[in-house]
Design an enzyme around this catalytic site. Structure first.
Site, PDB file in Angstrom:
ATOM      1  N   LYS A  79      -7.770   5.862  -0.781  1.00  0.00           N
ATOM      2  CA  LYS A  79      -8.252   4.702  -0.040  1.00  0.00           C
ATOM      3  C   LYS A  79      -7.663   4.706   1.371  1.00  0.00           C
ATOM      4  O   LYS A  79      -6.438   4.792   1.546  1.00  0.00           O
ATOM      5  CB  LYS A  79      -7.873   3.399  -0.740  1.00  0.00           C
ATOM      6  N   ASP A 171      -5.822 -10.623  -3.294  1.00  0.00           N
ATOM      7  CA  ASP A 171      -7.282 -10.486  -3.400  1.00  0.00           C
ATOM      8  C   ASP A 171      -7.691 -10.246  -4.855  1.00  0.00           C
ATOM      9  O   ASP A 171      -8.431  -9.323  -5.168  1.00  0.00           O
ATOM     10  CB  ASP A 171      -7.789  -9.353  -2.515  1.00  0.00           C
TER      11      ASP A 171
END
Length: 871
Positions: A79, A171
């Protein structure tokens, strides 16, 4: 740990993007170049030791690629985090936080392998996990409340580990929780994770807080997180771990209630959407976690999870060590036996030390008192005999190596593993007695029935196995986990869903520990618990795992348990005759290669008998079960629970085969073995799941023998206990409602028939779906209720659906098909379809006559329907 790449430990002004336009553009150019190379002929992008293969997805915090670790030869997910607005200090801080993630290890958090920087962007290399997000999983098909709760509690455990590491996720949402193809939940997407300070609140609680001055790390565009799931304080206040807790509660509420919670409170509770149901405990816990003020929430996610899971679960860890026995059972006997003793010392003098500690005089005295309170003081003699058998087996194992020298030292390892299993079971029983967990003789007999003969550890198949000894450093942990597994199947106290969640946690710990025999044992217990829950798919998966491990180690005893359990899956859950026969045949072939114990032979005969019954060969089934019973009776009181199990099956065959009085007599014998012939008083809710099933069978036998009022009273209590044991919307509760429909039908109580039929229909649809085998009985009950209410078309439709299901599961000439045809024929005549009814009855009458005889009321009724003389 991070690899030492030259470009990682320095940030030049060009890399950090000191000028705004250049830094804003670099990330887009980088991504475009990756796509160009992936789609074109150019070489793949190399990031350190990772080669990028393809894009997996992108979002507000960055882009994820599938990559290949060229050094360790494994797939990874790489990522690239979104740039942080050209702030060199912020980027460096983000890099350090990613390094912090790499130090975190937890089964419910996706592992971070490495972190670094490439062309001005921080990247994180993580485990590549094939699977789906919990959002996709929830949308794929309807999920039970238990499944939802289990998955999100696993995610919560991972989140708690993140917080324990001093990090905050920020999140949490269904798209950031991954359910791997291996069945394990993992928390993913750490684009917003940041380090936290520990601060003390006004109430004295210590929490992890993210200071607002750190906001530029990821907040250069404003809001942090996903608005639909974010806590109120994420819109401008201080953010700490309690913000993650709020988001977790939003996710769990949405999954259970079908929509996200409203931000209004009624006496401290978030209002439930119309039609949604939550238990009071769960409603209160989620409402507190959803409090608008962080200080009103739980101090930690761990405290939230303690409240989300039923309270008895919180007492479990203490019960494992309550008596100071955690380090005793399952010890690696070889480590005791193979030490080099002095020549004048008996090498086997301490062989029974683990047993002597577990069954000391003090422990025996307290257990004897507990048994006296249960009305079974003589049972301590059974435990004494078992302890003596274990001591003899351990002594023989040692002397075979060190005195007689007839076996190699490896035999001690293999026998030691087996004796460790046996001792763990014994300790679990004594701990349950000392802890007051066994209520009534029924649970006591069931617990004693779990004790396997220690002498079976001397069998040739144990010596011929390839089971590794318990690593010395893991002895205490293995013993603790083994006892925990046994206790999961011993006592009630908690719902099936709770026990499954605990078993899954033990399985994960076993995998982490790395000792394969324990993984197999945990998988076996988890598979059997899934059978109790009526989940054939998960049961097969776990039992298959147990088989793979036991076959590789040539562990015949574990294999035999697994094959027997697989047979149960097909017989009791799926009603698949062919697969049940296949599992039973594999079980028989396995034991045909060794010298099985009496209980192993009896278990095989019992499985065979029940499989034959499923296939419609009732005469052969009865013979096989009677042979099993004879073997067990010859063994005496030590096999009382096994005898009761076979007696129940025999009693049901006779009761349903036109001999209700004989069947009921066998069921009463079974009850005497389970509960004691003196009729010891029992309390509602004290029965184990197995005993509950047996009491259900007794209720059916009462109906078969015409004791309808007694059956109603008896089955009413079964229903109440089933609601406590399995939950109010479970398969077992639906079965109890169906049985009550049958009893009330004979009593001509139409209102009660309708009420229980409707509940059975609603609950079974929610619990098992529209095509599960139990739906045959449920739809028949619905048809009976419709007949009472003169809703003829509805009755025909219900009986038609029941017949379709039973024809899929049973042979055309089976009794079950004939009964379904009789029901549909009766409704068809009510609807004026005599010709259709005649076709059905022409097939059903010969089968009914063969089973019950010409004079049975059901046969007489069918013939009258065929002649058109009854209505």
């Amino acid at each position: 740990m991070t690899a030492d790449h030259p470009d990682r430990d320095r940030l030049t002004s060009a890399e950090s993007g000191s000028s705004g336009p250049i830094s804003a553009l670099r990330g887009e150019v980088f991504a475009a170049r990756i796509h160009e190379r992936m789609l074109g002929e150019a070489p793949k992008v190399q990031v350190g030791r990772f080669r990028l293969e393809r894009e997996l997805g992108s979002g507000g915090m960055g882009t994820v690629y599938e990559g290949w670790d060229t050094e360790l030869q494994r797939q990874v997910a790489l990522k690239f985090l979104r740039r942080v607005g050209g702030d060199e200090a912020a980027e460096l801080r983000l890099f350090r936080e990613a390094q912090g993630l790499a130090q975190l290890s937890h089964p419910n958090v996706v592992p971070v392998y490495d972190v670094g920087r490439h062309e001005g962007r921080v990247w994180v290399a993580m485990e590549y996990v094939p699977g789906q997000t919990l959002r996709a999983w929830a949308k794929a098909q309807p999920r039970t409340r238990t499944e939802i709760l289990t998955r999100w509690v696993e995610a919560g455990r991972g989140l708690a580990a993140v917080h324990d590491a001093g990090l905050v996720h920020r999140d949490i949402k269904p798209d950031n929780v991954l359910l791997g193809d291996d069945g394990r939940v993992r928390l993913v997407d750490f684009g917003l994770v940041t380090a936290a300070n520990e601060v003390t609140t006004d109430g004295g609680q210590t929490v992890s807080r993210v200071e607002r001055e750190w906001a530029p790390i990821t907040e250069h565009d404003g809001f942090l997180g996903t608005p639909a799931y974010a806590a109120p304080e994420q819109r401008g206040g201080e953010v700490d771990a309690r913000a993650d807790q709020y988001a977790l509660c939003v996710c769990l509420w949405e999954a259970l209630c079908g929509s996200r919670p409203r931000q209004t409170f009624d006496e401290g509770l978030v209002p439930l959407p119309e039609g949604a149901r939550l238990s009071g405990r769960l409603h209160r816990a989620l409402s507190r976690g959803l409090s608008l003020e962080p200080h009103d929430r739980f101090a930690s996610v761990g405290e939230l999870l303690d409240e989300v899971m039923p309270r008895s679960r919180r007492r479990w860890p203490e019960s494992l060590v309550a008596l100071g026995l955690a380090a005793l059972g399952g010890m690696a006997l070889s480590s005791r036996f193979t030490e080099s003793p002095a020549a004048e010392v008996d090498p086997c003098v301490a062989v029974a030390a683990p047993l002597d500690e577990a069954w000391s005089s003090g422990t025996r005295e307290v257990v004897a008192e507990a048994l006296g309170a249960l009305g079974s003081p003589a049972t301590v003699q059974v435990l004494d005999a078992w302890a003596a058998g274990w001591r003899d087996a351990a002594q023989t194992s040692c002397e075979d190596v060190h005195v007689r020298q007839s076996l190699s030292a490896q035999s001690l390892d293999r026998r030691g593993v087996c004796l460790g299993r046996r001792l763990a079971g014994f300790e679990a029983v004594t701990q349950s007695l000392l802890g007051g967990d066994l209520e009534g003789r029924g649970q006591l007999v069931a617990a004693l029935g779990r004790l396997e003969d220690p002498a079976s550890c001397l069998a040739a198949d144990v010596i011929d196995s390839e089971i590794a000894a318990v690593p010395e450093a893991s002895v205490e942990v293995v013993a603790e986990l083994r006892r925990a597994l046994v206790r999961l199947e011993l006592t009630r106290g908690r719902s099936v869903a709770e026990r499954i969640a605990t078993a899954e946690h033990i399985l994960q710990r076993s995998h982490t520990l790395g000792w394969r025999p324990l993984v197999g044992e945990a998988a076996l217990v988890l598979g059997r618990l899934h059978i109790v829950a009526g989940d054939g798919t998960r049961a097969r998966a776990r039992l298959g795992e147990a088989l793979d491990i036991s076959e590789a180690a040539r562990d015949v005893q574990l294999q035999a348990y697994a094959w027997s359990a697989l047979n149960q899956v097909e017989r009791l859950v799926e009603l698949d005759i062919d697969r049940a026969q296949w599992a039973q045949q594999r079980h028989a072939a396995l034991l045909g290669e060794v010298e099985p114990s009496v209980r192993q032979r009896a278990r095989l005969l019992s499985d065979r008998g029940q499989t034959l019954e499923l296939a419609g060969d009732v005469e052969a089934a009865e013979a096989s079960l009677r042979e099993a019973l004879a073997l067990l009776e010859a063994e005496g009181a030590a096999t009382a629970w096994d005898q009761a199990s076979v007696l129940h099956r025999l009693g049901n065959i006779l009761a349903h085969g036109g001999r209700p009085e004989q069947g009921r007599a066998l069921l009463e014998r079974a009850r005497d073995l389970e509960l004691g012939p003196s009729g010891v008083a029992t309390k509602p809710g004290q029965f184990s799941p197995q005993t509950l099933d047996r009491r259900f069978d007794e209720g059916l036998a009462m109906i078969g023998s015409g004791d309808y009022d007694d059956a109603v009273q008896h089955l009413g209590q079964v229903l109440r206990d089933a609601q406590l044991e399995y939950g109010p919307r479970s398969e077992m509760v639906a079965r109890a409602h169906v049985a009550l429909v049958a009893a009330y039908d004979y009593l001509d109580r139409a209102d009660d028939v309708a009420r229980h039929a409707e509940l059975a229909d609603q609950i079974s649809l929610e619990a098992v779906g529209p095509t599960h085998p139990i739906r045959t009985d449920v739809l028949s009950a619905v048809g009976v209720a419709a007949t009472y209410q003169e809703r003829t078309a509805d009755a025909v439709h219900a009986f038609e659906r029941a017949l379709v299901i039973v024809q899929r599961l049973k042979p055309a000439d089976s009794l079950e098909v004939a009964l379904a045809e009789h029901n549909l024929a009766s409704a068809a005549i009510d609807a004026g379809e005599q010709a259709r009814a005649n076709v059905l009855l022409d097939h059903a009458i010969p089968i009914l006559t063969k089973t019950f005889g010409d004079e049975h009321e059901l046969v007489v009724d069918a013939k009258q329907l065929r002649a058109g003389t009854q209505r």
